[in-house]
Design an enzyme around this catalytic site. Sequence first.
Site, PDB file in Angstrom:
ATOM      1  N   ARG A  27      15.379 -10.794   7.682  1.00  0.00           N
ATOM      2  CA  ARG A  27      14.241 -10.143   8.431  1.00  0.00           C
ATOM      3  C   ARG A  27      14.138  -8.817   8.637  1.00  0.00           C
ATOM      4  O   ARG A  27      13.897  -8.052   9.687  1.00  0.00           O
ATOM      5  CB  ARG A  27      14.133 -11.139   9.891  1.00  0.00           C
ATOM      6  CG  ARG A  27      13.463 -12.080   9.431  1.00  0.00           C
ATOM      7  CD  ARG A  27      12.957 -13.372  10.941  1.00  0.00           C
ATOM      8  NE  ARG A  27      11.785 -12.238  11.726  1.00  0.00           N
ATOM      9  CZ  ARG A  27      11.127 -12.998  13.029  1.00  0.00           C
ATOM     10  NH1 ARG A  27      11.711 -13.886  13.659  1.00  0.00           N
ATOM     11  NH2 ARG A  27      10.280 -12.418  13.949  1.00  0.00           N
TER      12      ARG A  27
ATOM     13  N   CYS B  61      15.150  -8.738  19.207  1.00  0.00           N
ATOM     14  CA  CYS B  61      15.470  -9.827  18.320  1.00  0.00           C
ATOM     15  C   CYS B  61      13.882  -9.593  17.912  1.00  0.00           C
ATOM     16  O   CYS B  61      13.431  -8.552  18.073  1.00  0.00           O
ATOM     17  CB  CYS B  61      15.958 -11.699  18.234  1.00  0.00           C
ATOM     18  SG  CYS B  61      14.793 -12.640  19.889  1.00  0.00           S
TER      19      CYS B  61
END
Length: 276
Positions: free
Chosen positions: A188, A242
């Site tokens: 990611r 995040c």
Amino acid sequence: MTQNIINSDQHDIVTADWLHSHLRDPQLVIVDCRFSLADRDLGKQQYADRHIEGAYYLDLNQDLSSPVQSHGGRHPLPDIDELATKLSDIGIVSGETMVVAYDDSRFAFASRLWWLLHYMGHGNVAVLDGGFAAWRSHDYPTTNITPPMRIGKFTPQLQTESVVDIEMVKARKDLPEVVLVDAREGDRYRGEREPIDPIAGHIEGAVNYPWMELTDAQGFVVKDQGDRWQSIANAEEIIVYCGSGVTACVNLLALKLVGIEAKLYAGSWSDWCSWL
């Protein structure tokens, strides 16, 4: 004043054995934080089916976050007064009560409560090593009974320096004394996969320290965390993000365990990419 049963400034992680030995302590409050991003009702269902005896449930979406807006990320910080009321209702007294949070997701959600309590000025909080599975593996007591509400008094004392917004990230991320940490999985971070947010990638200049590296596959803290963070340990300022400000808290916990203070970009990538 009631004496704390443990000082979590030194003990941010507790074992199932420790928790079991303190289960009847009136100055202890246990909070079940189990949750699933794929099924938002699963955590509540799991709690209703079986939880640690005496534990209360706090939901990531309903209790530990506020409603999603156009910007600000997928899990904006909760309304502090509302959360303080909920904490009071489960018996937490500011600066006194020991809080132990647990989940079954390698601290992904329990660490959110851990960080929020620190942010609200309550440092007497720990996360259960190994989570609910560790508790069950010892055959320690579980129940499907929700405990009655208790009388507490939680007065927030916000540690505003521990959180930053997008403007502060923009202003500080490229300074030589600042390190910006992306806590998501490597694919990611690299933009190879993005299962949730509309845009893949990472904030320019960020380095990648995946949050799952704090624990092993069973959810127990991996030793030698100091070695993991050695290359950035001397930074004057560390900002962690995040996807939505939740699992970044696992890295904040990891850093705290080795004596490094860091800040949370609460909106995280989901806020950042909403402006792109």
